[in-house]
Design a protein around this motif. Sequence first.
Motif, PDB file in Angstrom:
ATOM      1  N   GLU A  99       5.338  16.805  -0.383  1.00 23.48           N
ATOM      2  CA  GLU A  99       6.238  17.210  -1.462  1.00 23.48           C
ATOM      3  C   GLU A  99       7.659  16.714  -1.233  1.00 23.48           C
ATOM      4  OE1 GLU A  99       2.742  19.943  -1.629  1.00 23.48           O
ATOM      5  OE2 GLU A  99       4.008  19.181  -0.012  1.00 23.48           O
ATOM      6  N   ALA A 100       8.089  16.654   0.012  1.00 28.64           N
ATOM      7  CA  ALA A 100       9.453  16.219   0.319  1.00 28.64           C
ATOM      8  C   ALA A 100       9.701  14.768  -0.069  1.00 28.64           C
ATOM      9  CB  ALA A 100       9.744  16.418   1.808  1.00 28.64           C
ATOM     10  N   THR A 101       8.659  13.955  -0.070  1.00 25.69           N
ATOM     11  CA  THR A 101       8.779  12.536  -0.456  1.00 25.69           C
ATOM     12  C   THR A 101       8.206  12.287  -1.850  1.00 25.69           C
ATOM     13  OG1 THR A 101       6.673  12.023   0.632  1.00 25.69           O
ATOM     14  CG2 THR A 101       8.672  11.770   1.945  1.00 25.69           C
ATOM     15  N   ALA A 102       7.941  13.370  -2.581  1.00 26.56           N
ATOM     16  CA  ALA A 102       7.324  13.277  -3.916  1.00 26.56           C
ATOM     17  C   ALA A 102       5.997  12.521  -3.857  1.00 26.56           C
ATOM     18  CB  ALA A 102       8.273  12.630  -4.920  1.00 26.56           C
ATOM     19  N   PHE A 103       5.339  12.605  -2.709  1.00 22.53           N
ATOM     20  CA  PHE A 103       4.031  11.981  -2.493  1.00 22.53           C
ATOM     21  C   PHE A 103       4.076  10.456  -2.638  1.00 22.53           C
ATOM     22  CE2 PHE A 103       2.795  16.306  -4.054  1.00 22.53           C
ATOM     23  CZ  PHE A 103       2.246  16.765  -2.880  1.00 22.53           C
ATOM     24  N   LYS A 104       5.185   9.841  -2.247  1.00 22.39           N
ATOM     25  CA  LYS A 104       5.308   8.382  -2.353  1.00 22.39           C
ATOM     26  C   LYS A 104       5.726   7.770  -1.017  1.00 22.39           C
ATOM     27  CE  LYS A 104       7.711   9.068  -6.265  1.00 22.39           C
ATOM     28  NZ  LYS A 104       8.468   8.809  -7.511  1.00 22.39           N
ATOM     29  N   VAL A 105       5.234   6.561  -0.756  1.00 23.72           N
ATOM     30  CA  VAL A 105       5.554   5.879   0.498  1.00 23.72           C
ATOM     31  C   VAL A 105       6.794   5.010   0.329  1.00 23.72           C
ATOM     32  CG1 VAL A 105       3.181   5.829   1.328  1.00 23.72           C
ATOM     33  CG2 VAL A 105       4.037   3.921  -0.043  1.00 23.72           C
ATOM     34  N   THR A 106       7.425   4.718   1.452  1.00 29.66           N
ATOM     35  CA  THR A 106       8.571   3.809   1.499  1.00 29.66           C
ATOM     36  C   THR A 106       8.260   2.704   2.498  1.00 29.66           C
ATOM     37  OG1 THR A 106       9.622   5.038   3.290  1.00 29.66           O
ATOM     38  CG2 THR A 106      10.168   5.709   1.026  1.00 29.66           C
ATOM     39  N   ALA A 107       9.079   1.658   2.477  1.00 33.90           N
ATOM     40  CA  ALA A 107       8.908   0.567   3.436  1.00 33.90           C
ATOM     41  C   ALA A 107       9.038   1.082   4.862  1.00 33.90           C
ATOM     42  CB  ALA A 107       9.927  -0.530   3.161  1.00 33.90           C
ATOM     43  N   ALA A 108       9.979   1.983   5.074  1.00 31.60           N
ATOM     44  CA  ALA A 108      10.183   2.525   6.419  1.00 31.60           C
ATOM     45  C   ALA A 108       8.932   3.261   6.898  1.00 31.60           C
ATOM     46  CB  ALA A 108      11.389   3.462   6.431  1.00 31.60           C
ATOM     47  N   LYS A 109       8.326   4.040   6.002  1.00 35.01           N
ATOM     48  CA  LYS A 109       7.099   4.751   6.351  1.00 35.01           C
ATOM     49  C   LYS A 109       5.965   3.771   6.656  1.00 35.01           C
ATOM     50  CE  LYS A 109       6.901   9.405   6.075  1.00 35.01           C
ATOM     51  NZ  LYS A 109       6.141  10.248   7.017  1.00 35.01           N
ATOM     52  N   LEU A 110       5.856   2.732   5.845  1.00 37.68           N
ATOM     53  CA  LEU A 110       4.789   1.753   6.031  1.00 37.68           C
ATOM     54  C   LEU A 110       4.951   1.015   7.352  1.00 37.68           C
ATOM     55  CD1 LEU A 110       4.628   0.376   2.379  1.00 37.68           C
ATOM     56  CD2 LEU A 110       2.913   1.800   3.520  1.00 37.68           C
ATOM     57  N   ASP A 111       6.191   0.776   7.743  1.00 38.84           N
ATOM     58  CA  ASP A 111       6.445   0.092   9.015  1.00 38.84           C
ATOM     59  C   ASP A 111       5.925   0.889  10.209  1.00 38.84           C
ATOM     60  OD1 ASP A 111       7.521  -2.398   8.426  1.00 38.84           O
ATOM     61  OD2 ASP A 111       9.560  -1.606   8.190  1.00 38.84           O
ATOM     62  N   THR A 112       5.883   2.216  10.075  1.00 38.78           N
ATOM     63  CA  THR A 112       5.456   3.047  11.206  1.00 38.78           C
ATOM     64  C   THR A 112       3.965   2.923  11.483  1.00 38.78           C
ATOM     65  OG1 THR A 112       5.030   5.024   9.851  1.00 38.78           O
ATOM     66  CG2 THR A 112       7.277   4.724  10.698  1.00 38.78           C
TER      67      THR A 112
END
Length: 394
Positions: free
Chosen positions: A144-157
């Motif tokens: 919920e904190a990310t509105a259920f969406k990914v970011t480039a930073a998240k994908l990099d992890t």
Amino acid sequence: MELSQRVQKLTPSSTLAITAKANELKASGQDVIGLAAGEPDFNTPGNIIQAAFRAVEAGKTKYTPAGGLPQLKQAIQSKLERDGLHYQLNEIMVASGAKHALYNLFQSILDEGDEVIIPIPYWVSYPEQVKLAGGEPVYVETDEATAFKVTAAKLDTVKTARTKALILNTPSNPTGALYSEDELQEVADWAVKNNIIVVSDEIYETLVYDGKHISIATLGDAIKALTVVINGVSKSHSMTGWRIGYAAGDQKIIKAMTDLASHSTSNPTTPSQWAAIEAYEGDQTFLKEMNATFKSRLDTIYPLLMEIPGISCIKPKGAFYLYPNVKETVKLCGLNSADELVEQLLEEVLVAAVPGSSFGSPDNIRLSYATDLESMTEAIKRIKQFVTDRMERA
């Protein structure tokens, strides 16, 4: 007799299992309200049904090319053109539903050990199809904190040297999350930089109530070359049982998917293909009418849902699901998990929901509002009463 290792690793679809149990209770005379199924509760529009009748009466019941009728591929091509996407006919493949298109895609692009990034929560079949193709699902958390969406930073992890593809579902099943153009551009830039295929599942594209659907493939030639668009008529035209979907993307991938289909399904059902041509080329009034109905239901039901003690829920922007976090509700009821809550709701108040654990997020449940408003309102009333009663006993 021993079964293959690949099928022994499969996790059965919980949505189908819960729907089957609910239908069993209904058949025994129980007043069950089903909020589990992922299909519109509208009949297929009459003009589409008539197109299928005409095809059958005209003898159009024989084999077609494995990748679909040329006429249907042309209709899909024109539809994509209207969306700002140009594909040659040999870059489009018609399949027996969007699920079949996804299956053929993973079988065509994955080798043993290839990794596919799957955002959590996810549609239940993504991980299973990746595993069936020998791939490894790699999960990236959203909430919920990310509105259920990914970011480039998240994908990099989670990216590694073995990452082959990313699955992007917008609007999303189960959350209804919708990516904005800026959010998509960030993901597109990341995919291009890392040369990663984007599997863009756009099956809910017409069901958007706040904002607009944008295909990531429209954001430039570089990302289009890496994107395989998956779509179909199941949700948009209430044709789930007709089993017509499609894939559009790189010609080499599409040819491989088509060759695979030639050795498995032969071709999508012929009358259904003629019906799908009418779906894309005929009167589109139905889309607006169904969209308006779903939006009205959402606007009515969402505030009622939020009155249930302990519930928190982001109002979805698309699809036809509510995905509330019930962690606090579970505690208030003296239960151990959302799975137990779902089980109790079906047994005690005859409301069928789907546990979020099926989608990788165990603190949530999925409620489909692809049912009439009266039934949906009654279901929310029953859930609220169940929670209130349990709180009094806890």
